[in-house]
Design an enzyme around this catalytic site. Structure first.
Site, short mmCIF file in Angstrom:
data_model
loop_
_atom_site.label_atom_id
_atom_site.label_comp_id
_atom_site.label_asym_id
_atom_site.label_seq_id
_atom_site.Cartn_x
_atom_site.Cartn_y
_atom_site.Cartn_z
N LYS A 13 -3.25 144.89 -17.88
CA LYS A 13 -1.88 144.40 -18.11
C LYS A 13 -1.36 143.61 -16.91
O LYS A 13 -0.78 142.55 -17.07
CB LYS A 13 -0.91 145.58 -18.38
CG LYS A 13 -1.25 146.40 -19.61
CD LYS A 13 -0.18 147.44 -19.90
CE LYS A 13 0.00 148.48 -18.80
NZ LYS A 13 -1.15 149.36 -18.60
N ARG A 88 6.95 152.79 -22.51
CA ARG A 88 5.81 153.70 -22.44
C ARG A 88 5.91 154.82 -23.47
O ARG A 88 4.99 155.61 -23.61
CB ARG A 88 5.79 154.40 -21.08
CG ARG A 88 5.19 153.66 -19.89
CD ARG A 88 3.70 153.62 -19.89
NE ARG A 88 3.00 153.97 -18.69
CZ ARG A 88 2.80 153.20 -17.63
NH1 ARG A 88 3.33 152.02 -17.53
NH2 ARG A 88 2.04 153.61 -16.64
N ARG A 127 -10.47 149.44 -8.57
CA ARG A 127 -9.24 148.65 -8.38
C ARG A 127 -8.69 148.80 -6.97
O ARG A 127 -8.53 149.89 -6.45
CB ARG A 127 -8.20 149.12 -9.40
CG ARG A 127 -6.85 148.47 -9.25
CD ARG A 127 -6.09 148.49 -10.52
NE ARG A 127 -5.57 149.79 -10.87
CZ ARG A 127 -4.89 150.03 -11.99
NH1 ARG A 127 -4.67 149.05 -12.86
NH2 ARG A 127 -4.43 151.22 -12.25
N ARG A 163 -4.56 152.47 -4.86
CA ARG A 163 -3.33 153.16 -5.25
C ARG A 163 -3.56 154.67 -5.24
O ARG A 163 -4.58 155.12 -5.73
CB ARG A 163 -2.94 152.74 -6.68
CG ARG A 163 -2.07 151.50 -6.73
CD ARG A 163 -1.89 151.02 -8.14
NE ARG A 163 -1.46 152.05 -9.08
CZ ARG A 163 -1.14 151.80 -10.35
NH1 ARG A 163 -1.21 150.57 -10.82
NH2 ARG A 163 -0.76 152.76 -11.15
N ARG A 174 -3.19 160.34 -16.61
CA ARG A 174 -2.53 159.10 -17.07
C ARG A 174 -3.10 158.64 -18.42
O ARG A 174 -2.38 158.16 -19.29
CB ARG A 174 -2.67 158.00 -16.01
CG ARG A 174 -1.74 158.24 -14.82
CD ARG A 174 -2.14 157.46 -13.59
NE ARG A 174 -2.11 156.04 -13.78
CZ ARG A 174 -2.84 155.17 -13.07
NH1 ARG A 174 -3.65 155.60 -12.14
NH2 ARG A 174 -2.74 153.89 -13.30
P1 AMP Z 1 1.64 151.57 -13.79
O1 AMP Z 1 1.64 150.75 -12.55
O2 AMP Z 1 2.24 150.85 -14.96
O3 AMP Z 1 0.27 152.14 -14.10
O4 AMP Z 1 2.60 152.82 -13.51
C1 AMP Z 1 2.32 153.75 -12.49
C2 AMP Z 1 3.13 155.01 -12.72
O5 AMP Z 1 4.53 154.70 -12.69
C3 AMP Z 1 2.90 155.68 -14.07
O6 AMP Z 1 1.77 156.54 -14.08
C4 AMP Z 1 4.21 156.45 -14.25
O7 AMP Z 1 4.24 157.62 -13.45
C5 AMP Z 1 5.23 155.46 -13.67
N1 AMP Z 1 5.74 154.53 -14.70
C6 AMP Z 1 5.52 153.19 -14.79
N2 AMP Z 1 6.15 152.66 -15.84
C7 AMP Z 1 6.79 153.68 -16.46
C8 AMP Z 1 7.61 153.79 -17.61
N3 AMP Z 1 7.90 152.72 -18.38
N4 AMP Z 1 8.10 155.01 -17.94
C9 AMP Z 1 7.83 156.10 -17.19
N5 AMP Z 1 7.06 156.08 -16.10
C10 AMP Z 1 6.53 154.88 -15.72
#
Ligand code: AMP
Length: 217
Positions: A13, A88, A127, A163, A174
């Site tokens: 993404k 999400r 990554r 990360r 996740r």
């Molecule tokens: P990402 O970078 O999109 O993989 O997001 C990393 C982490 O941020 C996720 O595992 C969640 O803990 C939190 N997070 C990101 N986007 C959301 C969302 N829309 N709703 C809730 N938690 C989020």
């Protein structure tokens, strides 16, 4: 153009959002990036989000929705945006629909990026992010190209970090959270006739070409 990219962690993404930014000149709105910045800056919001993020759980809807409302009120999203990592779950998707209806700017498309589960874990393991320019790269797929490349910010080799939530235990959680909470959005958007699905395996450029094709429909 107002787009949502839907896909599991590691489905590309972020990478494809960056490509779309260059192609359509609209901003990427990544709730993950916004939350990581809040954590890094030690804001009250960041402190609340930190624990859930480290454990691989979703951050509280009210926190994320507040953040999105503020971000979508900024002037640079007037010509459109790419939502990366939001919504999400169904609560967030419904709240987004309401918000966009209020400003008369409904979504144009939701693109689902399909990647096999085995491939997802591998991609996440490789990554890395450059701490200077923020570029996300993969050590496993392009190690040579990466070693030769210079960071556009410093002119030096990229300073790469992993990360903290890209470790094995957190990734498993996740992926579980994705299946349970985010996957139902596929049906939600299919019913609204917004859903387009693409095969997101293979070279980054090939996936971008598929993305462009489904957005042209
Ligand atoms: P990402 O970078 O999109 O993989 O997001 C990393 C982490 O941020 C996720 O595992 C969640 O803990 C939190 N997070 C990101 N986007 C959301 C969302 N829309 N709703 C809730 N938690 C989020």
């Amino acid at each position: 153009m107002r787009i949502v990219l839907l896909g599991a962690p590691g489905s590309g993404k972020g990478t494809q959002s960056q490509w779309l930014v260059g192609r359509f000149h609209i901003p990427q709105v990544s709730t993950g990036d916004l939350l990581r910045a809040a954590v890094a800056n030690g804001t009250a919001l960041g402190l609340k989000a930190k624990e859930a993020m480290a454990a691989g759980r979703l951050v509280d809807d009210q926190i994320v929705l507040g953040m999105i409302r503020e971000r979508l009120a900024e002037p640079d999203v007037g010509q459109g945006f790419i939502l990366d990592g939001f919504p999400r779950n169904l609560t967030q998707a419904r709240a987004l629909d309401q918000l966009l209806a209020q400003i008369g700017q409904p979504l144009d498309a939701v693109v689902q990026l399909n990647v096999d589960y085995g491939e997802l874990s591998q991609r996440i393991a490789g990554r890395r992010t450059c701490s200077d320019c923020g570029r996300v790269v993969n050590l496993l797929t392009a190690p040579q190209a990466l070693a030769a490349e210079r960071c556009p910010r410093t002119g030096q080799p990229h300073r790469l970090f992993q990360r903290p939530d890209d470790n094995q235990a957190t990734v498993a959680e996740r992926l579980r959270v994705y299946e349970a909470q985010t996957q139902p959005l596929v049906e939600y958007y299919r019913q609204q006739s917004l859903l387009r699905s693409i095969d997101a395996e293979g070279e980054v450029a090939e996936v971008s070409a598929r993305l462009e094709q489904v957005l042209a429909r």
